[in-house]
Write a protein that holds these residues in place. Structure first.
Motif, PDB file in Angstrom:
ATOM      1  N   ARG A   1       0.843  -1.188   0.000  1.00  0.00           N
ATOM      2  CA  ARG A   1       0.000   0.000   0.000  1.00  0.00           C
ATOM      3  C   ARG A   1       0.891   1.255   0.000  1.00  0.00           C
ATOM      4  NH1 ARG A   1      -3.907   0.662   3.341  1.00  0.00           N
ATOM      5  NH2 ARG A   1      -3.605   2.895   3.051  1.00  0.00           N
ATOM      6  N   ASN A   2       0.261   2.440  -0.120  1.00  0.00           N
ATOM      7  CA  ASN A   2       1.040   3.674  -0.209  1.00  0.00           C
ATOM      8  C   ASN A   2       1.898   3.925   1.021  1.00  0.00           C
ATOM      9  OD1 ASN A   2      -1.171   4.166   1.459  1.00  0.00           O
ATOM     10  ND2 ASN A   2      -1.412   6.294   0.797  1.00  0.00           N
ATOM     11  N   SER A   3       1.411   3.512   2.208  1.00  0.00           N
ATOM     12  CA  SER A   3       2.111   3.849   3.450  1.00  0.00           C
ATOM     13  C   SER A   3       3.044   2.749   3.936  1.00  0.00           C
ATOM     14  CB  SER A   3       1.071   4.143   4.539  1.00  0.00           C
ATOM     15  OG  SER A   3       0.241   3.008   4.719  1.00  0.00           O
TER      16      SER A   3
ATOM     17  N   TRP B   1       9.412   1.103  -5.083  1.00  0.00           N
ATOM     18  CA  TRP B   1       9.403   2.404  -5.746  1.00  0.00           C
ATOM     19  C   TRP B   1      10.576   2.580  -6.723  1.00  0.00           C
ATOM     20  CZ3 TRP B   1       9.045   2.179  -0.244  1.00  0.00           C
ATOM     21  CH2 TRP B   1       7.751   2.365   0.250  1.00  0.00           C
TER      22      TRP B   1
ATOM     23  N   ARG C   1       5.334   1.352  -7.702  1.00  0.00           N
ATOM     24  CA  ARG C   1       4.588   2.480  -7.142  1.00  0.00           C
ATOM     25  C   ARG C   1       5.338   3.769  -7.415  1.00  0.00           C
ATOM     26  NH1 ARG C   1       0.363   3.267  -4.064  1.00  0.00           N
ATOM     27  NH2 ARG C   1      -0.499   1.309  -3.320  1.00  0.00           N
TER      28      ARG C   1
ATOM     29  N   PHE D   1       0.030   3.689  -9.064  1.00  0.00           N
ATOM     30  CA  PHE D   1       0.519   2.341  -8.803  1.00  0.00           C
ATOM     31  C   PHE D   1       0.227   1.479 -10.034  1.00  0.00           C
ATOM     32  CE2 PHE D   1      -0.413  -2.037  -7.285  1.00  0.00           C
ATOM     33  CZ  PHE D   1       0.865  -2.356  -6.866  1.00  0.00           C
TER      34      PHE D   1
ATOM     35  N   TRP E   1      -3.951  11.894   0.699  1.00  0.00           N
ATOM     36  CA  TRP E   1      -4.395  10.789   1.572  1.00  0.00           C
ATOM     37  C   TRP E   1      -4.297  11.224   3.042  1.00  0.00           C
ATOM     38  CZ3 TRP E   1      -6.660   6.182   1.409  1.00  0.00           C
ATOM     39  CH2 TRP E   1      -6.401   5.229   2.401  1.00  0.00           C
TER      40      TRP E   1
ATOM     41  N   GLN F   1      -5.249   9.650 -11.233  1.00  0.00           N
ATOM     42  CA  GLN F   1      -5.499   8.578 -10.262  1.00  0.00           C
ATOM     43  C   GLN F   1      -6.596   7.621 -10.704  1.00  0.00           C
ATOM     44  OE1 GLN F   1      -4.756  11.831  -9.203  1.00  0.00           O
ATOM     45  NE2 GLN F   1      -2.729  11.102  -8.634  1.00  0.00           N
TER      46      GLN F   1
ATOM     47  N   ALA G   1      -5.457   7.228  -2.189  1.00  0.00           N
ATOM     48  CA  ALA G   1      -4.114   6.976  -1.642  1.00  0.00           C
ATOM     49  C   ALA G   1      -3.023   7.532  -2.543  1.00  0.00           C
ATOM     50  CB  ALA G   1      -3.904   5.476  -1.454  1.00  0.00           C
ATOM     51  N   GLU G   2      -3.326   7.707  -3.834  1.00  0.00           N
ATOM     52  CA  GLU G   2      -2.316   8.204  -4.759  1.00  0.00           C
ATOM     53  C   GLU G   2      -2.570   9.665  -5.139  1.00  0.00           C
ATOM     54  OE1 GLU G   2      -3.876   5.181  -5.277  1.00  0.00           O
ATOM     55  OE2 GLU G   2      -2.202   4.016  -4.474  1.00  0.00           O
TER      56      GLU G   2
ATOM     57  N   HIS H   1      -2.226  13.372  -5.681  1.00  0.00           N
ATOM     58  CA  HIS H   1      -0.925  14.034  -5.717  1.00  0.00           C
ATOM     59  C   HIS H   1      -1.093  15.470  -6.176  1.00  0.00           C
ATOM     60  CE1 HIS H   1       3.312  13.479  -5.061  1.00  0.00           C
ATOM     61  NE2 HIS H   1       3.618  14.073  -6.217  1.00  0.00           N
TER      62      HIS H   1
ATOM     63  N   GLN I   1       9.256   7.558  -2.212  1.00  0.00           N
ATOM     64  CA  GLN I   1       8.321   7.040  -3.204  1.00  0.00           C
ATOM     65  C   GLN I   1       8.831   7.184  -4.629  1.00  0.00           C
ATOM     66  OE1 GLN I   1       4.139   7.198  -2.620  1.00  0.00           O
ATOM     67  NE2 GLN I   1       4.326   8.182  -0.637  1.00  0.00           N
TER      68      GLN I   1
END
Lengths: 266, 1046
Positions: free
Chosen positions: B123-125, B175, B227, B232, B497, B543, B556-557, B559, B631
């Motif tokens: 996941r992003n985190s 990443w 990612r 992603f 996010w 996204q 989550a993405e 930006h 990232q």
């Protein structure tokens, strides 16, 4: 709480046990070999001859708990070859733990019970181990005690460089002794003890070394559970160490019932 | 009702201790002393959890023949071991990276466990790992086996017939590309490794499965994935499903019956009870569960139900019942089960199934398949009925906080939001420890920023993902959504996010989208005070196409958004803003005009994410900023400082800072004291950033996402992403570290001038299965620094009162660096009389009065002295007069106990002498021997009768426990203990009782004296006539001497 006190006393005894010397397998990043480290450690304590010459010892001090809120006077006595006895007093009652070379026993009067009781098997085994190594430590008794020592490298102990020695007994139980890389005195020992089926990991930090008859003894011992907070354990402070004072073997033996009613007076 | 010994449950009253720095400092030396982790020594962090919502679990393994031994891997919280079926856990991996990918126990050697680090639920985190680790002693010691650059390891499989053969699936970096990816094999227990399957630097090995009967048959899923901060991608030409029948020497791609075109993540399981049956979840344009009945040679799609195919990057898990090959579990968004070999899936939660969503691990007991452990985004659950109902393990404090805030209550509360676990408030300390039940949920979803309204204790602000702002009312439980919406003509707001949502020191609410918005009415209205402050790059705003083969647009993405906001504490018109696409914007006129300053920052790669900006509270032009580019594959920590409103910037990061940086904080008092939180821990500088050292005092190498400093207490509060919240109590000593201190053999360090707890008590017996966070020690601290460890000679700390009377002696702590010892601020306990039982209430001495005390340290031949000040608890409702009356009454009872102690001893001593003489006389043959013996025995009996009224004398196996005997000592001690555990005015009845007891004590004393004066002289005359020693009454001096020696 009383269980904790009992543990602390075990540790106090263990503190005077030196690690066993056995075949060196030195795997680690250490500038010295195991033999060299052990030799320097012995020298730092005052030399093996002087340690071996000690016939009996009496240590008088106190157990300090709760940041000094409670002090429990204690006396530890040991006599060759493998006898010891420790007493802790509170409100005129004296808790006794003793071992005469064969039988380990206790008197735990703090709840009103004054009859001596034999230790359970696992405690007796520990008592035996401690008694065997009480004086010069298992260092000179390695073969007899069936212990092996390995050098497990160098590690930081509370900001000091230390040699980490791994001591393995016959059963395969492991404890670690950490020797300060400058003074070669013990600054930490770590062991995993089985207490009533549970594993208890205890760390002890001896300090305040002073010379008695040419031998260096620690006069303080901080003890805490592994990973516990700083200052979160108990401290033993030794006020006096006397060597080779006359001591009757009878005090180590499981007492007859009448004698047990009135624990040994000091 | 359980029978228990009387326990004096007393939280010892504590006072503030303000040690003045003493004259022990030596003059400054020429060369600078380097700081390291040991410099901070015994300054330690307190873990306060919480664990009631736990956190994301990434892996679970258990012993097959003893399932009560299990290891749990947390996404960001290390490895936890239980040997009692989850009643208690201990962390066994704190010295290593906390991001766990997989855990595999060598079932043939239960003490050997392999851990692959780096979470694979990407996941992003997600965090980053540091390779493969192995223990051979059940987790006490771990050896790094290699793959240090792998970043994440997805699966470890041990050959069931030979423990020396181990397969490791290296997934690799998320990443960036990575050369260490692929499937590796060792045949010598990990000494040597051979890469047996590799596709390319963008394709990792995401899963492996072995045929349990023919372990040379190996199935492997290779996964191409990547990612970026704004997108992603799952799937690509590198993704393949492969099989080897010779232990990995040769491979063939499996295709028959599998989807055409590009593949994504593949999850494979062989049915344990029928190894020719293999199940696989295959991500593709048309994802599904596939089944092969011929050892993987050909495949049939059996299901494409929602939970089977949802979010493959997050739920690459599948479990087959060990005994029933048709029973297939699919952990996913929820748990679903098929009883027909995968054809149909349904929920197993017939009995309730109240578990957290998002399932990443499922362990099924091979001997009892109804028994299972389930790992979710919200901790570990256990079921005994095929996943119908669950028990929750309430003892894993692996909560993943993003941010933390505090209030000004006593004790103060802490606030924060967590990954998938909402927002919470709880106390920073509690007398019996911070427990799960102390926490209150104040917001839902994925929580981030949460903080109180300083103007209204009922109001808590929080948010959930994508800028959804909430205002919670504590008294009513109402939640009001307060996020701003675009006005006519404004574009859609882009919220990160983890949207920055803060209240400034000037009480203004700020929230950042691509614009900065503010509210001065608790979010009821919002004012936009900027244009788009981001790069507004359209390429980074797609996204809706994110996810690759499985579109995944959860915000989550998101930006090109604002990520950091900081209003200057010195001037509310000065506002700093940082964006996720690398802009640093400043307004000095409250938002009218903005300047992008990022071009002024040297050696910073373009578009590096601004993780934090901290405006100084000492100088309006000074600010600190952290940047991080993890990232985009840049893991370096970036920490900068400006002193001229951003015109010029200096890097203050050094190699001592490990991990990409999330946060920088300037201390509130000492402007040279700086804190940086990174993915791998907390780092401190005491000299404005010249030197840094990691803070390791009971804090694992966990991601520190946010840092707050409590202005009243001087506590540092840490939001860790994986181990909950930590508090470092009172950093005053760290504020005092200078080069002079660092050079000193011994130096006192000041502690905070604060005041602590009134005595409290509690009673509960709730078992051992809940996490309890450490409470603040209710004791005063004495803090000092030592350049070297103390080893030889005496070392003690003495506390003296204002009249130089010794109150306490405390053993000193000996380590290098800062030492911190505690003092209970109590006198020694009274010397209580000896009875058949222990008077436990007399174990605790009276609290010392407020005032100034001297701390005298003896270190070898040197002595050092400092002053300390103790003050009353500010929460106390008791007047100074009432407190004084309490202290006086306690002291009166204290002295009565000591008096009784002497009296009982003197009586017993005289009685023993009389008995001794009686025995001796009895042995004589004289005429009057019988008479004298009787007289002596009568005297002894009369004395014993008096003693029996003073103390308990009934002995026996359990008499001391439950004998119920209560004499004068017991009554005095009970009253003493009651008064000693309450800090205010005694009741009238208590004071009257003290008077009654005093009279009784006086009476007993008189009776003893009466007996002595009536009989002793006559008896002694007769004894002397027989040349026997007279019976002497023990003096107070003799008693004191005896007591001291005992």
């Amino acid at each position: 709480m009383f269980r904790k006190i009992a543990l602390s006393v075990y540790a106090a005894i263990a503190l005077f046990c030196l690690p066993a010397l056995a075949q060196s397998t030195a795997p680690a990043k250490s500038d010295l070999s195991l033999d060299e480290i052990i030799a320097k450690h012995a020298q730092a304590r005052g030399g093996l001859d002087k340690l071996k010459a000690i016939k009996s010892i009496k240590m008088t001090g106190k157990l300090v708990v709760q940041g000094g809120a409670l002090e429990i006077p204690m006396v530890i006595q040991a006599k060759r070859p493998d006898m010891f006895r420790m007493e802790m007093s509170l409100q005129g009652k004296t808790q006794v733990q003793a071992f005469d070379g064969t039988v380990g026993w206790t008197i735990s009067p703090f709840m009103g019970k004054t009859d001596p009781e034999k230790m359970p098997e696992e405690d007796t085994v520990q008592a035996k181990d401690q008694a065997d190594g009480f004086f010069e430590g298992s260092l000179l008794n390695a073969k007899a005690m069936g212990k092996t020592v390995e050098l497990a490298g160098k590690e930081d102990v509370e900001g000091s460089d230390a040699y980490k020695l791994k001591i393995t007994d016959k059963k395969g139980d492991v404890e670690f002794e950490f020797l300060d890389a400058k003074s070669f005195l013990t600054i930490k020992s770590a062991s995993k003890r089985k207490m009533q089926g549970n594993e208890l990991e205890v760390e002890s930090f001896p300090g305040d070394f002073k010379e008695v008859n040419g031998v260096m003894f620690p006069f303080s011992l901080e003890q805490k559970a592994k990973g516990g907070p700083a200052g979160g354990g108990a401290q033993i402070v030794i006020e006096k160490i006397e060597l080779d004072v006359a001591v009757d073997d009878a005090i180590f033996k499981f007492p007859a019932k009448d004698a047990a009613k009135e624990p040994a007076k000091k | 009702m359980p029978i228990r010994p009387y326990r004096f449950v007393l939280s010892l009253v504590t006072f503030v201790l303000a040690l003045t720095t003493c004259s022990a400092l030596v003059s400054a030396q020429d060369s600078k002393v380097k700081i390291d982790s040991n410099t901070f020594g015994a300054i330690e962090a307190r873990s306060i959890g919480p664990a009631l919502m736990s956190g994301r679990i990434s892996a679970i393994d258990a012993l097959e023949n003893k399932p009560s031994t299990l290891y749990v891997g947390a996404a960001n919280g290390g490895v936890w071991k239980s040997t009692n079926g989850g009643t208690t856990f201990k962390p066994v991996f704190d010295k290593n990276t906390q991001s766990i990918g997989c855990i595999t126990i060598d079932q043939a050697h239960p003490e050997t466990v392999w851990v692959g680090t780096g979470e694979v639920w990407v996941r992003n985190s997600t965090s980053v790992g540091g390779g493969l680790f192995k223990t051979t002693d059940g987790g006490d010691n771990w050896t790094a086996v290699g793959f240090a650059k792998s970043e994440r390891i997805g699966r470890i499989v041990i050959d069931p017939k030979n423990s020396e053969i181990v397969y490791v699936a290296v997934l690799g970096p998320l990443w960036s590309s990575g050369e260490e990816r692929g499937l590796y094999k060792t045949t010598d227990g990990g000494k040597n490794w051979e890469r047996i399957l590799y596709v390319d630097a963008n394709t990792g090995c995401s899963d492996i499965a072995l045929d349990p009967q023919e372990p040379n048959t190996v199935y492997a899923g290779m996964w191409q994935f990547r990612r970026q901060p704004w997108t992603f991608t799952s799937g690509g030409p590198g993704s393949t499903f492969q099989k080897s029948t010779d232990g990995g020497k040769t491979w063939k791609k499996l295709t028959k019956g599998l989807p055409e075109g590009e593949l994504g993540r593949i999850t494979i399981r062989v049915a344990p009870s029928r190894p020719n049956l293999v199940y696989a979840v295959v991500e593709a344009k048309e994802s599904g569960l596939y089944r092969s009945d011929d050892l993987g040679e050909s495949w049939t799609k059996v299901s494409s139900s929602f939970n089977v195919i949802v979010r493959p990057f997050y739920f690459g898990v599948l479990a087959i019942d060990p005994k029933d090959y048709n029973r297939v579990y699919k952990p996913g968004l929820t748990l679903s089960v098929s009883k027909d070999g995968g054809k149909s899936f349904s929920s197993p939660f017939g009995g309730g199934g109240n578990v957290h969503s998002d399932h990443h691990a499922l362990w099924i007991d091979p001997t009892n398949p109804a028994h299972m452990y389930l790992g979710t985004d919200g901790g570990v659950y256990e079921s005994f009925d095929y996943a119908n109902t669950f028990k929750f393990m309430k003892n894993l404090p692996v909560s993943q906080f993003y941010h933390v805030a505090y209030d000004m209550e006593r004790p103060y509360n802490v606030y924060g939001g967590l990954q998938d676990n909402g927002s919470w408030v709880g106390p920073s300390t509690s007398p019996s420890g911070v427990q799960n039940r102390d926490w209150r949920n104040v917001g839902f979803g994925d929580g981030f920023w949460a903080f109180p309204d300083p103007a209204d204790k009922n109001i808590v602000f929080s948010e959930y993902q994508g800028g959804k702002l909430l205002r919670f009312h504590r008294a009513t439980g109402e939640v009001k959504a307060i996020q701003p919406y675009p006005k006519t003509g404004e574009p859609k707001f882009r919220f990160n996010w983890n949207t920055p949502f803060k209240m400034s020191e000037s009480k203004t609410l700020y929230v950042g989208s691509q614009f900065l918005l503010r509210s001065t009415d608790r979010g009821d209205s919002w004012e936009r005070i900027s244009e788009d402050l981001t790069t507004n790059d359209p390429e980074k705003q797609k996204q809706d196409q994110s996810g690759g083969l499985s579109i995944d647009n959860s915000s989550a993405e998101n930006h090109c958004t604002i990520f950091a906001i900081c209003e200057s504490p010195l001037d509310p018109k000065v506002i700093w803003v940082g964006t996720d696409d690398g802009n640093v914007q400043l307004t000095q006129d409250g938002g009218k005009t903005w300047t992008n300053l990022v071009k002024n920052i040297p050696s910073l790669p373009a578009n590096t994410w601004v993780s934090c900006i901290e405006a100084s509270r000492f100088d309006p032009g000074t600010a600190y900023a952290t940047f991080e580019g993890h990232q985009t594959g840049d893991m370096k920590p970036y920490v900068y400082k400006t002193t001229d409103f951003g015109k010029t910037w200096t890097s203050i990061a050094t190699d001592s800072i490990k991990g990409f940086a999330h946060v920088v904080r300037e201390d509130l008092v000492n402007k040279k004291l700086l804190f940086v939180g990174t993915e791998f821990g907390l780092f401190l500088s005491v000299d404005g950033g010249e030197q840094w050292a990691q803070f390791t005092g009971r804090l694992p190498n966990v991601a520190v996402r946010d840092i707050a400093i409590h202005p009243r207490e001087g506590d540092v509060i840490l939001a860790t992403h994986g181990r909950g919240l930590y508090v470092i109590d009172d950093i005053t000593p760290i504020r005092k570290i200078t080069q002079d201190v660092l050079n000193a053999p011994f130096a006192f360090l000041e502690n905070r001038p604060s005041v602590i707890a009134l005595p409290t008590s509690s009673q509960e017996f709730s078992g051992n299965d809940e996490f309890v966070g450490d409470g603040l020690a209710e004791a005063a601290s004495i803090t000092y620094y030592m350049k070297d460890r103390h080893q030889i000679g005496e070392f003690k700390v003495e506390i003296l009162d204002s009249e130089n009377k010794l109150i306490s002696t405390i053993p000193a702590s000996k380590r290098r660096g800062i030492n911190r010892i505690t003092w209970q601020m109590r006198m020694k306990p009274p010397k209580s009389a000896s009875g058949a039982t222990l008077a436990q209430g007399a174990f605790i001495g009276p609290a010392v009065p407020e005032g100034t005390y001297t701390v005298k340290v003896t270190k070898g031949k040197e002595t050092y002295t400092g002053q300390i000040k103790l003050v009353a608890d500010p929460r106390s409702t008791h007047s100074a007069e009432d407190r004084k009356l309490q202290q006086q009454t306690v002291m009166k009872l204290y002295q009565m106990q000591e008096k009784l102690g002497y009296l009982a001893s003197a009586i017993q001593d005289a009685r023993e002498q009389a008995q001794d003489r009686a025995k001796k006389v009895k042995e004589m043959t004289a005429k009057d021997a019988t008479v004298l013996t009787k007289s002596l025995e009568g005297f002894a009996t009369r004395l014993e009768d008096i003693r029996k009224t003073l103390v308990t004398t009934r002995e026996g196996a359990t008499a001391g426990y439950i004998g119920g005997e209560e004499q004068l000592r017991e009554r005095i001690v009970e009253l003493y203990a009651n008064l000693n555990s309450y800090g205010g005015r005694p009741t009238q009845s208590q004071m009257d009782s003290a008077g009654v007891l005093e009279k009784e004590l006086e009476k007993a004393d008189q009776e003893f004296n009466k007996a002595v004066s009536a009989e002793l002289e006559g008896l002694n005359t007769k004894l002397q006539a027989k040349k026997l020693d007279p019976v002497k009454v023990q003096t107070k001096e003799e008693y004191d001497k005896k007591e001291k020696g005992s």
